[in-house]
Design an enzyme around this catalytic site. Structure first.
Site, PDB file in Angstrom:
ATOM      1  N   CYS A 183       6.410  -4.947  15.850  1.00  0.00           N
ATOM      2  CA  CYS A 183       6.031  -4.025  16.925  1.00  0.00           C
ATOM      3  C   CYS A 183       4.603  -4.357  17.359  1.00  0.00           C
ATOM      4  O   CYS A 183       3.736  -4.648  16.533  1.00  0.00           O
ATOM      5  CB  CYS A 183       6.126  -2.576  16.461  1.00  0.00           C
ATOM      6  SG  CYS A 183       7.804  -2.123  15.986  1.00  0.00           S
ATOM      7  N   CYS A 188      -1.648   5.726   9.824  1.00  0.00           N
ATOM      8  CA  CYS A 188      -0.406   5.109  10.294  1.00  0.00           C
ATOM      9  C   CYS A 188      -0.684   3.776  10.966  1.00  0.00           C
ATOM     10  O   CYS A 188      -1.545   3.689  11.830  1.00  0.00           O
ATOM     11  CB  CYS A 188       0.278   5.975  11.338  1.00  0.00           C
ATOM     12  SG  CYS A 188       0.542   7.641  10.832  1.00  0.00           S
ATOM     13  N   GLU A 217       0.822  -1.197   0.000  1.00  0.00           N
ATOM     14  CA  GLU A 217       0.000   0.000   0.000  1.00  0.00           C
ATOM     15  C   GLU A 217       0.865   1.260   0.000  1.00  0.00           C
ATOM     16  O   GLU A 217       1.938   1.294   0.601  1.00  0.00           O
ATOM     17  CB  GLU A 217      -0.928  -0.019   1.220  1.00  0.00           C
ATOM     18  CG  GLU A 217      -1.899  -1.181   1.111  1.00  0.00           C
ATOM     19  CD  GLU A 217      -2.929  -1.256   2.221  1.00  0.00           C
ATOM     20  OE1 GLU A 217      -4.041  -1.705   1.937  1.00  0.00           O
ATOM     21  OE2 GLU A 217      -2.620  -0.880   3.367  1.00  0.00           O
ATOM     22  N   ASN A 266      -3.920   4.096  15.908  1.00  0.00           N
ATOM     23  CA  ASN A 266      -4.969   3.719  14.968  1.00  0.00           C
ATOM     24  C   ASN A 266      -5.291   2.251  15.151  1.00  0.00           C
ATOM     25  O   ASN A 266      -4.425   1.393  14.956  1.00  0.00           O
ATOM     26  CB  ASN A 266      -4.523   3.992  13.532  1.00  0.00           C
ATOM     27  CG  ASN A 266      -4.416   5.478  13.277  1.00  0.00           C
ATOM     28  OD1 ASN A 266      -5.352   6.238  13.514  1.00  0.00           O
ATOM     29  ND2 ASN A 266      -3.243   5.914  12.834  1.00  0.00           N
ATOM     30  N   GLY A 268       6.713  -1.846   6.268  1.00  0.00           N
ATOM     31  CA  GLY A 268       8.093  -2.297   6.318  1.00  0.00           C
ATOM     32  C   GLY A 268       9.047  -1.363   7.032  1.00  0.00           C
ATOM     33  O   GLY A 268       8.734  -0.206   7.307  1.00  0.00           O
ATOM     34  N   CYS A 278       1.363  -2.563  15.711  1.00  0.00           N
ATOM     35  CA  CYS A 278       1.392  -2.254  14.274  1.00  0.00           C
ATOM     36  C   CYS A 278       0.758  -3.366  13.447  1.00  0.00           C
ATOM     37  O   CYS A 278       1.125  -4.532  13.564  1.00  0.00           O
ATOM     38  CB  CYS A 278       2.835  -2.019  13.832  1.00  0.00           C
ATOM     39  SG  CYS A 278       3.002  -1.788  12.054  1.00  0.00           S
ATOM     40  N   CYS A 332       3.319   8.444   1.138  1.00  0.00           N
ATOM     41  CA  CYS A 332       3.837   7.521   2.150  1.00  0.00           C
ATOM     42  C   CYS A 332       4.128   6.196   1.442  1.00  0.00           C
ATOM     43  O   CYS A 332       3.221   5.530   0.944  1.00  0.00           O
ATOM     44  CB  CYS A 332       2.780   7.367   3.245  1.00  0.00           C
ATOM     45  SG  CYS A 332       3.269   6.262   4.559  1.00  0.00           S
ATOM     46  N   SER A 343      11.046   6.036  15.461  1.00  0.00           N
ATOM     47  CA  SER A 343       9.853   5.587  16.174  1.00  0.00           C
ATOM     48  C   SER A 343      10.236   5.245  17.606  1.00  0.00           C
ATOM     49  O   SER A 343      10.768   4.173  17.867  1.00  0.00           O
ATOM     50  CB  SER A 343       9.275   4.353  15.474  1.00  0.00           C
ATOM     51  OG  SER A 343       8.830   4.715  14.190  1.00  0.00           O
ATOM     52  N   LEU A 344       9.959   6.157  18.505  1.00  0.00           N
ATOM     53  CA  LEU A 344      10.443   6.006  19.880  1.00  0.00           C
ATOM     54  C   LEU A 344       9.441   5.222  20.735  1.00  0.00           C
ATOM     55  O   LEU A 344       9.761   4.169  21.265  1.00  0.00           O
ATOM     56  CB  LEU A 344      10.699   7.405  20.454  1.00  0.00           C
ATOM     57  CG  LEU A 344      11.524   7.507  21.718  1.00  0.00           C
ATOM     58  CD1 LEU A 344      12.866   6.812  21.569  1.00  0.00           C
ATOM     59  CD2 LEU A 344      11.733   8.981  22.081  1.00  0.00           C
ATOM     60  N   HIS A 345       8.275   5.770  20.931  1.00  0.00           N
ATOM     61  CA  HIS A 345       7.118   5.083  21.520  1.00  0.00           C
ATOM     62  C   HIS A 345       7.199   4.738  23.002  1.00  0.00           C
ATOM     63  O   HIS A 345       6.209   4.290  23.586  1.00  0.00           O
ATOM     64  CB  HIS A 345       6.764   3.804  20.747  1.00  0.00           C
ATOM     65  CG  HIS A 345       6.545   4.003  19.296  1.00  0.00           C
ATOM     66  ND1 HIS A 345       5.890   5.095  18.767  1.00  0.00           N
ATOM     67  CD2 HIS A 345       6.914   3.257  18.221  1.00  0.00           C
ATOM     68  CE1 HIS A 345       5.853   5.002  17.448  1.00  0.00           C
ATOM     69  NE2 HIS A 345       6.468   3.911  17.085  1.00  0.00           N
ATOM     70  N   SER A 363      11.761   6.825   8.070  1.00  0.00           N
ATOM     71  CA  SER A 363      11.351   6.529   9.433  1.00  0.00           C
ATOM     72  C   SER A 363      11.887   5.152   9.811  1.00  0.00           C
ATOM     73  O   SER A 363      11.719   4.190   9.065  1.00  0.00           O
ATOM     74  CB  SER A 363       9.820   6.535   9.521  1.00  0.00           C
ATOM     75  OG  SER A 363       9.403   6.099  10.801  1.00  0.00           O
ATOM     76  N   CYS A 388       6.541  -6.834   7.456  1.00  0.00           N
ATOM     77  CA  CYS A 388       7.666  -6.332   8.246  1.00  0.00           C
ATOM     78  C   CYS A 388       8.055  -7.421   9.222  1.00  0.00           C
ATOM     79  O   CYS A 388       7.196  -8.069   9.819  1.00  0.00           O
ATOM     80  CB  CYS A 388       7.299  -5.061   8.999  1.00  0.00           C
ATOM     81  SG  CYS A 388       8.702  -4.342   9.904  1.00  0.00           S
TER      82      CYS A 388
END
Ligand code: SAH
Ligand code: SF4
Length: 362
Positions: free
Chosen positions: A115, A339, A91, A296, A165, A118, A104, A219-221, A197, A111
């Site tokens: 995570c 996202c 996508e 999301n 990915g 995700c 994007c 991507s810290l999170h 990213s 991937c």
């Protein structure tokens, strides 16, 4: 075997033309036709010698992944689905804004990094995308969008490698595609308008800085290793202290003087004021901006989105310490284009897709 010219950046195309006994300026002409004009038909490349056009038509091709789905969200966000063969589809999302159009782009079918929050990770992993499949998303998007676009400018002004990915896990192909994005004979985007990213592949961040420094988002999170180990499993390999050091090294070569930290807002997991204060400690020596991403949802994720009021308070703690903090607008969620919602079709080879999802709450 036919070569796909979309697999080459300028240097690669020069090399291929040399094997045909053709001069570099011919390669440059064709590069411009391909990427500046979005032309895929050799017979229309009118300033290229006819004999060369005929030879290319036999020995080469221009093959971008075919479009198999196209959905438009209420807010104008458009999601393309491209077939990349053997049951895999990827996508690509176009996000129009007043002053820019951001594409994007995906770098892998699935991937491998898994995570917890995700949807791409949940799908498992099939394979790396080729250069033609990565740049082909931009090639196709410009062709599809320019037709409806009234000005001379191309529809896509910014690219973010934030689709499916982990871009730095497909390093060589991603870097070749980035070079095409930056090349004035191809897309001519400035380094600031192209963002990679990463979930934090430390050695590859250094390699990117050396090979092709573009804007960087990390991507810290989570504000500490205990939580990040659970949310972003790659953290067990490259813990936060190493990640922060890699960010500082990257800044020495980056086109911008800050790193963007992405931080997904998960209700009750990483969104307390104390988490924000811990973050301030963590990033003390790293010039940065924060981009908060409201989670999301996707089926069986086990997470929920922080409430707007909580996100606002969290942002205030960061901003009070002088850190520019934005909250990402949720775009295209009615077509699952936001996202972390990109799933495409992935023929999983990691065995993950069949696993029962676990809950993760604190
Ligand atoms: N693999 C890369 C880039 C793709 S993801 C990376 O992880 O950085 C782009 C961003 O969306 C990342 O910050 C990712 O963590 C975030 N994301 C993933 N799932 C999400 C979800 N369900 N809701 C909100 N953001 C999500
Ligand atoms: Fe992969 Fe990024 Fe999703 Fe993590 S957040 S599973 S690295 S795509």
């Amino acid at each position: 075997m036919t070569v796909n010219l979309l697999d080459y950046d300028a240097a690669g195309l020069n090399g291929y033309f040399a094997t045909l006994g053709e001069k570099p300026f011919r390669a440059k002409q064709v590069l411009r036709w391909l990427h500046r004009n979005g032309e895929g038909d050799f017979s229309r490349m009118t300033d290229v010698a006819k004999s060369l056009r005929e030879r290319l038509a036999i020995e080469a091709c221009v093959a971008a992944p075919p479009l198999v789905g196209d959905s438009l969200a209420r807010d104008g966000t458009r999601k393309f689905l491209f077939d990349v063969g053997r049951g895999n589809a990827i996508e690509t999302v176009f996000i129009p804004e007043e002053d820019r159009g951001t594409l994007c782009v995906s770098s892998q079918a699935g991937c491998a990094l898994d995570c917890a929050f995700c949807s791409t990770g949940r799908q498992g992993f099939s394979r790396n995308l080729t250069v033609a499949e990565i740049i082909g998303q931009l090639w196709q998007a410009n062709r599809l969008l320019d037709a409806a676009h009234r000005t001379d400018e191309r529809a896509v002004s910014n690219v973010v490698m934030m689709g499916m990915g982990e871009p730095l896990a497909n390093f060589d192909n991603v870097v070749t595609a980035l070079r095409l994005m930056l090349d004035d004979n191809a897309y001519g985007l400035s380094r600031r308008r192209v963002t990679v990213s990463t979930s934090g592949m430390v050695p590859m961040m250094d390699a990117l800085g050396a090979a092709c420094p573009v804007a960087l988002a990390v991507s810290l999170h989570a504000p500490n290793d205990a939580l990040r180990d659970r949310l972003v499993p790659l953290n067990r390999k490259y813990p936060l202290a190493e990640l922060m050091a890699a960010c500082r090294r990257y800044l020495a070569v980056a086109p911008r003087d800050f790193v963007t930290f992405e931080y997904v807002m998960l209700a009750g997991v990483n969104d307390r004021d104390s988490d924000a204060r811990e973050l301030l400690e963590l990033v003390r020596d790293v010039p940065c901006k924060f981009n908060l991403i409201p989670f999301n949802p996707f089926p069986n994720s086990g997470f929920s989105r922080s409430r707007p009021e909580r996100i606002r308070r969290f942002a205030e703690v960061l901003m009070a310490a002088g850190i520019v903090t934005t909250t990402r607008k949720t775009r295209g969620d009615d077509i699952a284009a936001a996202c972390g919602q990109l799933a495409g079709l992935v023929q999983d080879r990691s065995g993950r897709a069949s696993r029962v999802p676990g809950e993760l709450q604190r």
